[in-house]
Design an enzyme around this catalytic site. Structure first.
Site, PDB file in Angstrom:
ATOM      1  CG  ASP A 158      -7.814   2.773   0.981  1.00 51.68           C
ATOM      2  OD1 ASP A 158      -8.988   3.183   1.112  1.00 51.68           O
ATOM      3  OD2 ASP A 158      -7.144   2.328   1.931  1.00 51.68           O
ATOM      4  CG  ASP A 164     -10.946  -0.643   5.375  1.00 56.14           C
ATOM      5  OD1 ASP A 164     -11.183  -1.248   6.434  1.00 56.14           O
ATOM      6  OD2 ASP A 164      -9.885   0.014   5.219  1.00 56.14           O
ATOM      7  CD  GLU A 212      -9.207  -0.524   1.051  1.00 55.45           C
ATOM      8  OE1 GLU A 212      -8.204  -0.570   0.302  1.00 55.45           O
ATOM      9  OE2 GLU A 212      -9.161  -0.827   2.250  1.00 55.45           O
ATOM     10  CB  SER A 249      -0.881  -0.034   1.259  1.00 50.11           C
ATOM     11  OG  SER A 249      -1.538   1.191   1.423  1.00 50.11           O
ATOM     12  CE  LYS A 254      -3.866   4.108   2.319  1.00 53.20           C
ATOM     13  NZ  LYS A 254      -5.032   3.553   2.991  1.00 53.20           N
ATOM     14  CE  LYS A 310      -7.523  -2.044   7.124  1.00 56.19           C
ATOM     15  NZ  LYS A 310      -7.782  -0.587   7.100  1.00 56.19           N
ATOM     16  N   GLY A 345      -4.353  -3.993   6.250  1.00 54.25           N
ATOM     17  CA  GLY A 345      -3.200  -3.830   7.145  1.00 54.25           C
ATOM     18  C   GLY A 345      -3.323  -2.535   7.915  1.00 54.25           C
ATOM     19  CE  LYS A 377      -4.902   0.334   0.682  1.00 58.94           C
ATOM     20  NZ  LYS A 377      -5.688  -0.363   1.711  1.00 58.94           N
TER      21      LYS A 377
END
Ligand code: NPG
Length: 370
Positions: A188, A238, A213, A135, A163, A262, A290, A161
């Site tokens: 995400d 999430d 996400e 990520s 952000k 998670k 994570g 991934k």
């Protein structure tokens, strides 16, 4: 097993590089590490809280107080043979899932050690390696992001991934696709957008993303169903999923086609397994998220990710991607084909190194059965 002693530590670990998301920039990771002793064995857990309530409403301070006032008194001195007996003792306390998950992990670990089996086996894991990815936080520019991603690809990560945040989204996806047309790529948003931003996500449909996400608000399920209807790309929830009941709402309302699990966010491995099993029955793939864990939490993540419906690569990277030195041995390393080996020793299957744990401890408290 007689639960004789519990210890909690407020730990602070310096990240090797800052991690920027739509919620802010992190330079250190503040967590609570939990140790449970019983029948001559030791179990370890990690509460993935943070200093401020940015991702979740929990913080180090709230988890500390709930562990101290509610959860530890509920189990200290008790005889516990199965984790669900401990959950029954604290289930009257509402919320505080990250606090519960940290103590629950330590109990799973010590009970697996008592049986002489790995945590993965105890949780129902079926694989000896799990697919993983990395990520990547927000970078100063699209070019800087491309360079960062190139470095992670060179390290062997097979899924990226990134952000995103309002104003720093579509151009990042375009830049990455220009440089890496074929890689497994997902984004995400950490809840940073509103339904009125739908055109941005629609435009992403062109770029073959694995998933988007948590684009909308952190407790929303309904608006995500409206957005998902307009998109080809699967939405993955999430932040909005705290329980199997939330997962059911998300799936039945068609708010998402993928779910991120998670353990901290949902209250522990038991609820994680319930969500995993529900999603498997509904043919909804899951993957492991994570929270920048140390090796203790990471060992739990890898074990859980070995369950059969964790089919997409997890946000589970090598220890060195986060910390100069992990607090466990052996540290976690990236294996072939972007996989990570699931520890096979008893319990979490890694050794906590006492002086390294001590060095990152800000405050600790110990509890002994009377
Ligand atoms: O590799 O552990 C990791 C980081 C994965 O991006 C990641 N976590 O929103 O999923 C998330 C994000 C996060 C990190 C959230 C830290 C909260 C705190």
């Amino acid at each position: 097993m007689h639960i004789e002693r519990i210890e909690i530590r407020y730990t602070q670990m310096e990240l090797v590089s800052s991690f920027e998301t739509s919620m802010g920039v992190e330079l250190t990771e503040d967590h609570i590490h939990v140790r449970v002793d019983g029948d001559g064995l030791t179990g370890w857990g990690e509460c993935v809280v943070e200093e401020f309530p940015l991702y979740s409403s929990e913080t180090v301070q709230t988890a500390w107080s709930v562990l101290n006032d509610c959860l530890i008194p509920a189990v200290l001195g008790k005889r516990i043979e199965r984790v669900d007996e401990a959950i029954a003792l604290w289930s009257k306390f509402r919320g505080h899932r990250m606090a519960k998950a940290g103590l629950e992990q330590a109990l799973w670990d010590v009970l697996a050690k008592a049986k002489g089996i790995s945590l993965a086996k105890m949780l129902g894991g079926v694989r000896d390696r799990v697919p993983v990815g990395v990520s990547v936080g927000l970078q100063a520019s699209p070019d800087a992001l491309v360079r960062k991603v190139a470095a992670h690809l060179a390290e062997g990560y097979g899924r990226i991934k990134i952000k995103i945040a309002p104003g720093r989204d579509l151009e990042l996806v375009k830049a990455l696709r220009r440089s890496f047309p074929e890689i497994l790529l997902q984004v995400d948003a950490n809840s940073a957008y509103e339904l009125s931003h739908a055109p941005i996500f629609k435009a992403m449909d062109e770029y073959e993303l694995l998933l988007i996400e948590q684009p909308l608000s952190y407790e929303d399920i309904y608006d995500h169903s409206k957005l998902q209807k307009e998109l080809k790309t699967p939405i993955c929830l999430d932040e909005s999923i705290h329980s199997v009941a939330d997962a059911r709402a998300g799936v039945e309302l068609k708010s998402c086609r993928i779910i991120n699990i998670k353990p901290g966010r949902v209250g522990g491995f038991s609820e994680s397994i319930a969500i995993h099993d529900f999603c498997a029955a509904q043919r909804i793939p899951v993957w492991h998220g994570g929270m920048l864990e140390s090796g203790i939490g990471r060992a739990g993540n890898v074990a859980l990710a070995s369950l059969p419906n964790f089919t997409l690569p997890g946000d589970i990277s090598a220890s060195r991607r986060y910390y100069k030195q992990d607090i466990v041995e052996p540290e976690f390393v990236l294996g072939p084909d972007s996989t990570m080996a699931v520890p096979t020793g008893p319990g979490i299957g890694v050794e906590v190194i006492p002086d390294r744990l001590e060095r990152v401890t800000v405050r600790k408290k110990e509890y002994r059965a009377g």
